[in-house]
Design a protein around this motif. Structure first.
Motif, PDB file in Angstrom:
ATOM      1  N   ASP A 143      87.691  19.431  45.619  1.00 55.06           N
ATOM      2  CA  ASP A 143      87.379  20.854  45.732  1.00 55.06           C
ATOM      3  C   ASP A 143      85.918  21.175  46.023  1.00 55.06           C
ATOM      4  O   ASP A 143      85.004  20.414  45.696  1.00 55.06           O
ATOM      5  CB  ASP A 143      87.776  21.567  44.437  1.00 55.06           C
ATOM      6  CG  ASP A 143      89.225  22.016  44.444  1.00 55.06           C
ATOM      7  OD1 ASP A 143      89.463  23.196  44.700  1.00 55.06           O
ATOM      8  OD2 ASP A 143      90.105  21.172  44.202  1.00 55.06           O
ATOM      9  N   HIS A 144      85.720  22.337  46.610  1.00 58.04           N
ATOM     10  CA  HIS A 144      84.417  22.990  46.712  1.00 58.04           C
ATOM     11  C   HIS A 144      83.961  23.304  45.288  1.00 58.04           C
ATOM     12  O   HIS A 144      84.768  23.558  44.399  1.00 58.04           O
ATOM     13  CB  HIS A 144      84.591  24.277  47.520  1.00 58.04           C
ATOM     14  CG  HIS A 144      83.336  25.015  47.861  1.00 58.04           C
ATOM     15  ND1 HIS A 144      82.612  25.718  46.919  1.00 58.04           N
ATOM     16  CD2 HIS A 144      82.692  25.193  49.044  1.00 58.04           C
ATOM     17  CE1 HIS A 144      81.576  26.296  47.508  1.00 58.04           C
ATOM     18  NE2 HIS A 144      81.587  25.979  48.795  1.00 58.04           N
ATOM     19  N   ASN A 198      85.309  26.104  43.038  1.00 57.33           N
ATOM     20  CA  ASN A 198      86.564  25.998  42.298  1.00 57.33           C
ATOM     21  C   ASN A 198      86.498  24.874  41.265  1.00 57.33           C
ATOM     22  O   ASN A 198      87.523  24.395  40.785  1.00 57.33           O
ATOM     23  CB  ASN A 198      87.747  25.763  43.245  1.00 57.33           C
ATOM     24  CG  ASN A 198      89.076  26.193  42.634  1.00 57.33           C
ATOM     25  OD1 ASN A 198      89.122  27.113  41.812  1.00 57.33           O
ATOM     26  ND2 ASN A 198      90.151  25.539  43.029  1.00 57.33           N
ATOM     27  N   VAL A 206      92.897  23.905  42.148  1.00 57.82           N
ATOM     28  CA  VAL A 206      93.117  22.954  43.231  1.00 57.82           C
ATOM     29  C   VAL A 206      92.897  23.647  44.571  1.00 57.82           C
ATOM     30  O   VAL A 206      93.147  24.850  44.716  1.00 57.82           O
ATOM     31  CB  VAL A 206      94.534  22.357  43.160  1.00 57.82           C
ATOM     32  CG1 VAL A 206      95.606  23.428  43.346  1.00 57.82           C
ATOM     33  CG2 VAL A 206      94.716  21.237  44.183  1.00 57.82           C
ATOM     34  N   THR A 207      92.432  22.898  45.543  1.00 52.72           N
ATOM     35  CA  THR A 207      92.203  23.454  46.870  1.00 52.72           C
ATOM     36  C   THR A 207      93.445  23.316  47.739  1.00 52.72           C
ATOM     37  O   THR A 207      94.219  22.373  47.601  1.00 52.72           O
ATOM     38  CB  THR A 207      91.018  22.758  47.562  1.00 52.72           C
ATOM     39  OG1 THR A 207      90.734  23.415  48.792  1.00 52.72           O
ATOM     40  CG2 THR A 207      91.299  21.289  47.822  1.00 52.72           C
ATOM     41  N   GLY A 222      90.695  20.669  51.797  1.00 53.34           N
ATOM     42  CA  GLY A 222      89.361  20.224  51.422  1.00 53.34           C
ATOM     43  C   GLY A 222      88.295  20.795  52.343  1.00 53.34           C
ATOM     44  O   GLY A 222      88.351  20.619  53.563  1.00 53.34           O
ATOM     45  N   ASP A 251      92.360  27.501  45.713  1.00 54.52           N
ATOM     46  CA  ASP A 251      91.280  27.877  46.620  1.00 54.52           C
ATOM     47  C   ASP A 251      91.787  27.759  48.055  1.00 54.52           C
ATOM     48  O   ASP A 251      91.976  26.654  48.571  1.00 54.52           O
ATOM     49  CB  ASP A 251      90.074  26.958  46.398  1.00 54.52           C
ATOM     50  CG  ASP A 251      88.957  27.188  47.409  1.00 54.52           C
ATOM     51  OD1 ASP A 251      89.049  28.142  48.208  1.00 54.52           O
ATOM     52  OD2 ASP A 251      87.982  26.416  47.394  1.00 54.52           O
ATOM     53  N   ALA A 285      80.764  20.958  48.561  1.00 54.52           N
ATOM     54  CA  ALA A 285      81.816  20.083  48.030  1.00 54.52           C
ATOM     55  C   ALA A 285      81.123  18.827  47.510  1.00 54.52           C
ATOM     56  O   ALA A 285      81.380  17.700  47.958  1.00 54.52           O
ATOM     57  CB  ALA A 285      82.830  19.752  49.111  1.00 54.52           C
TER      58      ALA A 285
END
Length: 401
Positions: free
Chosen positions: A114-115, A118, A163-164, A167, A193, A360
Motif C-alpha cells: 500500500d501507499h 493507507n 488494502v489497496t 499498488g 484504497d 509507497a
C-alpha cells in the motif's frame, strides 16, 4: 476500437506544451471542461447550501450532482459519498473515528503493497488506543499481494484490514473481492484504497466487498479532492468529531466546514468527461462502462508496447511481473544510472516520467528498491504511441551512454 486519442487530446490545453506525460499516477492533466466547470462555479452567485435563495439552491445542486456522479462512477449510493480535502485526510479522519471502538487486544491489518496514506493513519490510530498492527507481506518476485498473504495475519481480534485495489508503485492488482471475503469471514471491516485503480477501471464498490472505498479525482482528470464511498447504514453507526452546530446527517457529519463547491463541480465534469471518451448512450453509469472498457483496451496496448520496448534495452530492469493483473503502470530502473538521473534526463527530452518511492515507502523497501525507488511511467487517456516511443528512445540513449 472506438477510442480516438487525438480527439481526446484536443481537449487538454496542457498538452500544447508538447511534453509526453507519464506522470498521471501522481496527478493527471485536466481537460478544458473541468477547468471551465471550476471557473464558472467560482464566478457564479453561490453561497452556503440552502433552499431560500438562488445562490443557496445553486450550491446545493452542485453538491447533489457531485455525489450522484461519484456514485455512478463507483457503483455506490449517493448518500454514502463523503468529500474531503484528500484521500489521506479522509483516511486519517476515519481511522480516528473507527479507533474509538478499539482497544488493547484488538488488531488492525495493513499491507506492504500500500501507499503510506493507507498505512500510517491506521498505525497511528492503533497506537493511540493500544491496538496491535499486523503486516501482510506481498511476493517479492512478482509484486503480487495474495489472499493467503492477508488471511495469514487475520484473527478473531482483527477489526479492520486496509488494502489497496492496485499498488501505487508497481501497479499490481490484488484480488480485492477474495480478500474482502476472508476479511468479512473474520468479522472485520475492509478499507480499500482505490486511488490508483479508479482511473483505469469501472469500479463496483459493492461487488468488491469494500466497506469503505477511497479515491482521488485528480488522478482521473479532475481537481484535487478526496472521495470516500460507503453504505449510508454503515456511516450511521460512526460518530466523528464535529462542530456542535454542524449537521449530524449522513454523509454531512463527516465533512468538516463548507465544501469546496468549485472542486465538486470539477469532479462532476471529470466523471462526465470519462463517460464521453467514446460515443455512447444510456445512463451515466452505462456510458462509463463503455468508455472505461475501451480505455482499458487502449491503455493495455500501450503498456504492452512500453514493457516490450523496455525489455529489449540492455541494462534496463522492469520491476514486477507483467503477466499479472495490473494497471498501465510500468516501474523500471537503468543499470548504472540513478532513478533521479533518469528522471532528469528524460525531462530534458520532454518526457515526464518521475522517479522515487511515490509514498509507497514500505512497498519500495520490501521490494528491494530502498528509499530511492525507481522510475515510474503511467499510461493515461491522452498517452499516444509516439509518447511511448519518445520515452523508449530516451531510455535507450541513457542505457547506451
Amino acid at each position: 476500437m472506438a477510442y480516438d486519442v487525438d480527439a481526446v487530446r484536443r481537449q487538454f490545453p496542457a498538452l500544447e506544451e508538447g511534453a509526453a506525460h507519464f506522470d498521471g499516477p501522481g496527478g493527471s492533466q485536466v481537460p478544458d471542461v473541468v477547468a471551465e466547470a471550476v471557473a464558472s462555479t467560482l464566478t457564479s452567485a453561490i453561497s452556503n447550501r440552502g433552499t431560500v435563495t438562488v445562490a443557496e439552491r445553486r450550491a446545493d445542486a452542485v453538491v447533489t450532482e457531485a455525489r450522484q456522479s461519484m456514485a455512478d462512477l463507483l457503483g455506490a449510493t449517493s448518500q454514502g459519498i463523503v468529500f474531503g480535502r484528500s484521500m489521506t485526510q479522509l483516511t486519517y479522519d476515519f481511522a480516528r473515528t473507527l479507533a474509538k471502538g478499539w482497544g488493547p487486544g484488538d488488531e488492525v491489518v495493513v499491507t506492504r503493497l500500500d501507499h503510506d496514506a493507507n498505512i500510517r493513519p491506521w498505525v497511528h490510530a492503533a497506537e493511540a488506543v493500544g491496538a496491535t498492527v499486523r503486516w501482510a507481506d506481498f511476493d517479492r518476485e512478482t509484486g503480487v499481494l495474495g489472499v493467503d498473504d492477508v488471511a495469514a495475519v487475520l484473527s478473531e481480534r482483527t477489526r479492520l484490514v486496509a488494502v489497496t485495489a492496485a499498488g501505487n508503485l508497481l501497479g499490481t492488482r490484488p484480488d480485492v473481492r477474495a480478500i474482502t471475503d476472508v476479511v468479512h469471514d473474520a468479522g472485520a471491516l475492509a478499507y480499500v484504497d482505490g486511488v490508483h485503480l479508479t482511473p483505469h477501471a469501472l469500479i463496483d464498490v459493492i461487488g468488491l466487498g469494500a466497506d469503505f472505498y477511497v479515491c482521488s479525482p485528480y488522478k482521473f482528470l479532475g481537481p484535487h479532492l478526496g472521495v470516500l464511498a460507503a453504505e449510508p447504514e454503515l456511516l450511521e453507526t460512526l460518530r466523528p468529531d464535529k462542530l456542535l452546530p454542524s449537521s449530524n446527517a449522513v454523509p454531512e457529519r463527516f465533512e468538516l466546514g463548507t465544501l469546496p463547491y468549485e472542486l465538486l463541480a470539477g469532479t462532476t465534469a471529470a466523471v462526465r468527461f470519462l463517460a464521453g471518451l467514446v460515443p455512447g448512450e444510456g445512463s451515466l453509469r452505462e456510458r462509463l462502462a463503455v468508455s472505461l472498457a475501451e480505455l482499458d483496451e487502449y491503455e493495455s496496448v500501450l503498456r504492452e508496447r512500453l514493457e516490450t520496448g523496455l525489455a529489449k534495452i540492455i541494462g534496463v530492469t522492469v520491476h514486477g511481473s507483467p503477466d499479472r493483473p495490473r494497471t498501465p503502470t510500468v516501474l523500471f530502473s537503468v543499470d548504472g544510472v540513478t532513478p533521479g538521473e533518469v528522471y532528469r534526463e528524460l525531462g530534458e527530452r520532454g518526457v515526464n516520467a518521475p522517479a522515487g518511492h511515490f509514498y509507497a515507502l514500505e512497498c519500495a523497501r520490501w521490494f528491494g528498491l530502498g528509499d530511492t525507488g525507481a522510475v515510474r511511467a503511467g499510461i493515461a487517456p491522452y498517452t499516444t504511441e509516439s509518447d511511448v516511443d519518445r520515452l523508449l528512445t530516451g531510455v535507450d540513449a541513457l542505457a547506451r551512454e
